[in-house]
Design an enzyme around this catalytic site. Structure first.
Site, mmCIF file in Angstrom:
data_model
loop_
_atom_site.group_PDB
_atom_site.id
_atom_site.type_symbol
_atom_site.label_atom_id
_atom_site.label_comp_id
_atom_site.label_asym_id
_atom_site.label_seq_id
_atom_site.Cartn_x
_atom_site.Cartn_y
_atom_site.Cartn_z
ATOM 1 N N LYS A 112 24.732 -21.679 22.428
ATOM 2 C CA LYS A 112 24.942 -21.257 21.040
ATOM 3 C C LYS A 112 26.396 -21.368 20.618
ATOM 4 O O LYS A 112 26.700 -21.440 19.436
ATOM 5 C CB LYS A 112 24.385 -19.861 20.839
ATOM 6 C CG LYS A 112 22.865 -19.867 20.980
ATOM 7 C CD LYS A 112 22.224 -18.575 20.582
ATOM 8 C CE LYS A 112 20.714 -18.692 20.568
ATOM 9 N NZ LYS A 112 20.125 -18.724 21.936
HETATM 10 C C1 LIG Z 1 18.866 -19.033 22.194
HETATM 11 C C2 LIG Z 1 18.540 -19.478 23.567
HETATM 12 C C3 LIG Z 1 17.410 -20.243 23.832
HETATM 13 C C4 LIG Z 1 16.418 -20.619 22.773
HETATM 14 O O1 LIG Z 1 16.962 -21.466 21.804
HETATM 15 P P1 LIG Z 1 16.222 -21.660 20.402
HETATM 16 O O2 LIG Z 1 17.131 -22.494 19.587
HETATM 17 O O3 LIG Z 1 16.064 -20.269 19.847
HETATM 18 O O4 LIG Z 1 14.914 -22.289 20.676
HETATM 19 C C5 LIG Z 1 17.218 -20.684 25.135
HETATM 20 N N1 LIG Z 1 18.064 -20.348 26.123
HETATM 21 C C6 LIG Z 1 19.159 -19.597 25.894
HETATM 22 C C7 LIG Z 1 20.049 -19.260 27.036
HETATM 23 C C8 LIG Z 1 19.446 -19.142 24.616
HETATM 24 O O5 LIG Z 1 20.534 -18.408 24.389
#
Ligand SMILES: *Cc1c(COP(=O)(O)O)cnc(C)c1O
Length: 462
Positions: A112
């Site tokens: 993210k």
């Molecule tokens: C947010 C997240 C996901 C899922 O991603 P999406 O975009 O919500 O599908 C998977 N793994 C980790 C470690 C995350 O932080």
């Protein structure tokens, strides 16, 4: 470039407005009116360039003329300067024709950071140009919140409030949210699960009086600018394995469908992606939907991959919008049915979805077993989310097509599960080794809209 809502009722907006707004006023999500195309030679020319240069070329057509080239390139450089790896998104090999895209070298150790660090720079630039401030409110299952706080801490054009489910995020995730001491950062522990955090956030956005009064802005994965930033690493990864001159598949550990949707956008832009494989944990609404066509809410089962403990995948609406030939009315209707528990995807739309997406689900036991096996046989210590991906990828692999699995978090972000599986407790990288010594600061809040709104009105700087 203009952005339109998936529910067809909100006005079309330019990039910077869609970014500052987040959710459209008709409850829909913004998508580009048309998807810019990259020709094969433009894609080929990405081979070997820096991540920042690739990011500039891939995102440029989406942002319009609000940012001039030099400014936009400068913001990208700033966004990724704090990463702990010069490649930003390095690719490592796991097995013959199976690769891992390490997306965890940012400041909060999850993918993210790629979007959030950039969004922080874009918000700050656009708001200071206008002489405005906004109140950012986000809901998180753990990683979005820490990435948002890290991206916005100390920026003078924003206050940032993050709702997280009390007791349901890992210690590292919580500490990354509660230890920044800047006055514009507010970590709110809500008595409820992630879907309830997300529901209260949506309520605030749909309460227009409040929304306008505090100048509410959203940075959840529904924000188009976040999806856009994630499109970049599909290009850098695929071109380093020979795209556009061969097809590549991706497996993506999925919760809110933002990350995998970015892969879909890359494909629509012209990147030759063969399959996009959606990997879920036991919270498998997407796997059930892609298998049977029924999108039906269950209740959230807490898992060892908590960032995917989601029953309603917000960004799936964007994929449905295309699958229903961009019929906003049809999407608004489906979302009404969802409020009452669920809906069935039409046969035509399901076929359209299956043309791009496969899916698989991994149990808790198999996730632990995969962490153990990957360490023993591939020399990789995986976080539980990445392990879900690797497991599903191994099951879906076409030996003729390289598979890239996205490693979405660093194993040290989820040390308990990793230790349970492998016997090894992964250490935090040096640059954040003192996380457990820093003092924490958070506010516990009830699952109550009015109380939340009052708190935000009082705490934000005027
Ligand atoms: C947010 C997240 C996901 C899922 O991603 P999406 O975009 O919500 O599908 C998977 N793994 C980790 C470690 C995350 O932080």
């Amino acid at each position: 470039m203009r952005y339109i809502s998936t529910r067809g009722q909100a006005p079309a907006l330019p990039f910077e407005e869609a970014m500052l707004t987040g959710l459209a006023r008709d409850g829909g999500l913004y998508v580009p009116e048309t998807i810019p195309q990259m020709r094969a030679e433009e894609i080929r020319a990405l081979q070997g360039v820096s991540y920042e240069e690739a990011a500039f070329r891939v995102m440029r057509p989406f942002v319009g003329d609000r940012f001039d080239d030099e400014v936009f390139a400068g913001l990208i450089d700033k966004a990724y300067a704090g990463f702990g790896h010069t490649a930003r998104a390095p690719l490592v090999q796991l097995a013959p024709n199976h690769f891992l895209l390490e997306l965890f070298h940012g400041p909060t150790l999850a993918f993210k950071d790629f979007a959030m660090q950039l969004i922080g720079q874009l918000f700050q630039h656009e708001l200071s140009r206008r002489g405005e401030r906004v109140t950012i409110v986000g809901a998180t299952s753990g990683d979005t919140g820490s990435a948002a706080i890290e991206a916005f801490r100390g920026l003078d054009a924003v206050d940032v409030f993050i709702l997280f489910p009390h007791g349901r995020v890992s210690d590292v995730q919580r500490r990354q949210m509660t230890t920044p001491s800047e006055a514009n950062v507010h970590a709110l522990a809500l008595a409820g699960d992630f879907d309830e955090c997300q529901a209260r956030l949506k309520d605030m956005f749909n309460h227009f009086e409040f929304r306008d009064q505090v100048r509410l802005a959203g940075v959840n994965s529904i924000n188009w600018a976040r999806v856009l930033a994630q499109v970049v690493y599909y290009f850098t990864a695929a071109t380093s394995l020979g795209a556009p001159d061969r097809k590549i598949s991706f497996t993506v550990p999925t919760g809110n469908f933002g990350d995998v949707f970015a892969g879909y956008v890359a494909k629509r832009m012209g990147l030759p992606i063969d399959r996009l494989v959606v990997a879920t944990n036991q919270n498998d609404i997407l796997h059930r939907c892609l298998s049977s066509g029924a999108y039906r809410k269950g209740s959230v089962l807490p898992s060892i991959s908590p960032s995917m403990d989601i029953q309603v995948s917000s960004n799936f609406e964007r994929a449905l919008f295309d699958a229903y030939d961009r019929d906003g009315r049809a999407i608004a209707q489906l979302m009404d049915e969802l409020k009452a528990g669920g809906f069935s995807v039409s046969q035509g739309a399901l076929e359209a979805l299956r043309a791009d997406f496969d899916s698989g689900r991994v149990s808790e036991d198999d996730t632990l077993a995969t962490i153990r096996q990957a360490h023993d046989t591939m020399g990789e210590l995986l976080c539980p989310h990445s392990a879900v991906g690797v497991r599903v990828a191994e099951d879906h692999r076409d030996p003729a097509v390289p598979m890239i699995t996205l490693a979405t978090a660093h194993p040290a972000k989820f040390p308990d599960a990793v230790e349970r599986a492998s016997g090894l407790r992964p250490p935090l990288p040096n640059r954040m080794a003192d996380l457990y010594e820093r003092p924490e600061r958070m506010t516990q809040v009830a699952n109550d809209l009015a109380a939340l709104e009052t708190l935000i009105e009082e705490r934000r700087s005027q």
